[in-house]
Design an enzyme around this catalytic site. Sequence first.
Site, PDB file in Angstrom:
ATOM      1  N   MET A  36       0.737  -1.271   0.048  1.00  0.00           N
ATOM      2  CA  MET A  36      -0.078   0.003   0.068  1.00  0.00           C
ATOM      3  C   MET A  36       1.039   1.258   0.021  1.00  0.00           C
ATOM      4  O   MET A  36       0.372   2.389   0.301  1.00  0.00           O
ATOM      5  CB  MET A  36      -0.700   0.072   1.214  1.00  0.00           C
ATOM      6  CG  MET A  36      -1.920  -1.441   1.216  1.00  0.00           C
ATOM      7  SD  MET A  36      -3.418  -1.087   2.212  1.00  0.00           S
ATOM      8  CE  MET A  36      -2.373  -0.722   3.767  1.00  0.00           C
ATOM      9  N   HIS A  40       9.381   0.636   2.628  1.00  0.00           N
ATOM     10  CA  HIS A  40      10.566   0.533   3.484  1.00  0.00           C
ATOM     11  C   HIS A  40      11.303  -0.661   3.486  1.00  0.00           C
ATOM     12  O   HIS A  40      10.524  -1.659   2.633  1.00  0.00           O
ATOM     13  CB  HIS A  40       9.912   0.679   4.929  1.00  0.00           C
ATOM     14  CG  HIS A  40       8.979  -0.443   5.419  1.00  0.00           C
ATOM     15  ND1 HIS A  40       9.049  -1.762   5.789  1.00  0.00           N
ATOM     16  CD2 HIS A  40       7.454   0.106   5.644  1.00  0.00           C
ATOM     17  CE1 HIS A  40       7.814  -2.024   5.979  1.00  0.00           C
ATOM     18  NE2 HIS A  40       6.819  -1.381   5.831  1.00  0.00           N
ATOM     19  N   HIS A  43       9.300  -4.081   2.915  1.00  0.00           N
ATOM     20  CA  HIS A  43       8.723  -4.333   1.667  1.00  0.00           C
ATOM     21  C   HIS A  43      10.054  -5.000   0.648  1.00  0.00           C
ATOM     22  O   HIS A  43       9.900  -5.857  -0.092  1.00  0.00           O
ATOM     23  CB  HIS A  43       8.182  -3.061   0.862  1.00  0.00           C
ATOM     24  CG  HIS A  43       7.056  -2.638   1.627  1.00  0.00           C
ATOM     25  ND1 HIS A  43       6.913  -1.411   2.019  1.00  0.00           N
ATOM     26  CD2 HIS A  43       5.738  -2.982   1.870  1.00  0.00           C
ATOM     27  CE1 HIS A  43       5.911  -1.123   2.727  1.00  0.00           C
ATOM     28  NE2 HIS A  43       5.208  -2.280   2.489  1.00  0.00           N
ATOM     29  N   GLY A 154       4.451 -10.611   4.045  1.00  0.00           N
ATOM     30  CA  GLY A 154       5.299 -10.688   5.455  1.00  0.00           C
ATOM     31  C   GLY A 154       4.506 -11.226   6.629  1.00  0.00           C
ATOM     32  O   GLY A 154       3.251 -10.972   6.597  1.00  0.00           O
ATOM     33  N   SER A 192       4.638   1.084   7.405  1.00  0.00           N
ATOM     34  CA  SER A 192       4.660   2.365   6.906  1.00  0.00           C
ATOM     35  C   SER A 192       3.995   3.227   7.915  1.00  0.00           C
ATOM     36  O   SER A 192       4.249   4.542   8.208  1.00  0.00           O
ATOM     37  CB  SER A 192       3.432   2.273   5.791  1.00  0.00           C
ATOM     38  OG  SER A 192       4.012   1.340   4.773  1.00  0.00           O
TER      39      SER A 192
HETATM   40  P1  AMP Z   1       1.694  -2.927   3.363  1.00  0.00           P
HETATM   41  O1  AMP Z   1       2.036  -1.962   2.429  1.00  0.00           O
HETATM   42  O2  AMP Z   1       1.771  -2.573   4.782  1.00  0.00           O
HETATM   43  O3  AMP Z   1       0.167  -3.495   3.087  1.00  0.00           O
HETATM   44  O4  AMP Z   1       2.710  -4.154   3.183  1.00  0.00           O
HETATM   45  C1  AMP Z   1       3.018  -5.131   2.269  1.00  0.00           C
HETATM   46  C2  AMP Z   1       3.568  -6.288   2.547  1.00  0.00           C
HETATM   47  O5  AMP Z   1       4.713  -6.066   3.272  1.00  0.00           O
HETATM   48  C3  AMP Z   1       2.683  -7.263   3.357  1.00  0.00           C
HETATM   49  O6  AMP Z   1       2.770  -8.643   2.879  1.00  0.00           O
HETATM   50  C4  AMP Z   1       3.486  -6.948   4.799  1.00  0.00           C
HETATM   51  O7  AMP Z   1       3.318  -8.164   5.662  1.00  0.00           O
HETATM   52  C5  AMP Z   1       4.783  -6.719   4.406  1.00  0.00           C
HETATM   53  N1  AMP Z   1       5.342  -6.098   5.483  1.00  0.00           N
HETATM   54  C6  AMP Z   1       5.080  -4.933   6.046  1.00  0.00           C
HETATM   55  N2  AMP Z   1       6.120  -4.733   6.762  1.00  0.00           N
HETATM   56  C7  AMP Z   1       7.084  -5.714   7.083  1.00  0.00           C
HETATM   57  C8  AMP Z   1       8.175  -6.017   7.845  1.00  0.00           C
HETATM   58  N3  AMP Z   1       8.464  -5.188   8.766  1.00  0.00           N
HETATM   59  N4  AMP Z   1       8.753  -7.210   7.517  1.00  0.00           N
HETATM   60  C9  AMP Z   1       8.346  -7.946   6.501  1.00  0.00           C
HETATM   61  N5  AMP Z   1       7.346  -7.784   5.968  1.00  0.00           N
HETATM   62  C10 AMP Z   1       6.775  -6.641   5.964  1.00  0.00           C
END
Ligand code: AMP
Length: 281
Positions: A36, A40, A43, A154, A192
């Site tokens: 989304m 960082h 990702h 993740g 994020s």
């Molecule tokens: P998001 O943008 O928050 O929807 O996350 C996108 C993907 O990145 C999801 O599969 C999350 O689980 C993964 N993710 C977010 N933070 C982390 C982290 N600290 N370590 C590993 N994967 C992550």
Amino acid sequence: MFYLLNIFIQMKILLNNTSLFESLRPFNDLGFVPTMGGIHKGHLSLINKSKKLCKKTIVSIFLNPKQFNNKKDLKSYPRNIKKDLQILKKSKNVDFVYLPKFNDIYEDNKKSKITINKKDKILCAKIRKGHFEGVLDVMNRLTKIINPDKIFMGEKDFQQLYLVKNFLKKKYKTKIISCRTIRGKNKIALSSRNFLLNSSSLNLAGKIYKKLKNIKQKINNKKDISDYLMYSKKKLEMSLKIKIDYLELRNIKNLKISKTKNNSRLFIAYYLNNVRLIDNL
Ligand code: AMP
């Protein structure tokens, strides 16, 4: 000069489905990292894994409004496409970035019939009403549109990973690859939403991680784990002046409440400055 050209042609930005279908047609063995935005190192670790296991890697950035049960949360969610694209490009591991508009994903305008089973209405599903229904809907649509070989997700969002894996395996050949949680300073799980925290909140998040580690270490000596965790939750709330949605030990295979540390993780959701954070260890 060739070096610069190489960076330039390495990452293609796909702004709509027509461009996506045209660009992806020649490729199979595609790795997909849905995000989304607010990119960082967490990702980037998913992207690195995809680069290793797949021929081509596609990252999507789509802030899916349907999974936000709280309008304020959606409004304040960190967005900076320009910075995200710079980071992704610099990583040199991304072949395609998909930046769909709302209609690219929801063009059929059909209301989703996806529901969460009663037994899965635990942890975040119990508190964020409609959240995972929105997540499953968008993951279903993205998988149908992109048709990847593998999707990288993740463990930081463990319940999401669990529900998406179980949902998609019934409908698609796509494999879900789980990736370990990447932590930053003070062992805080990267997220994020951390961009919304000031330095004192970040310090407090570090303190909470340490306390959780300690709580987990002591778990096996406790007769009644649920009682111990209820007490620990209250103690954390009082001493750190924070609100905690849940603090529970659950089995990693079925997410049932666990009576032993084996095959289990400690799950927490809490608020710092009105920002809701989750972690598991
Ligand atoms: P998001 O943008 O928050 O929807 O996350 C996108 C993907 O990145 C999801 O599969 C999350 O689980 C993964 N993710 C977010 N933070 C982390 C982290 N600290 N370590 C590993 N994967 C992550």
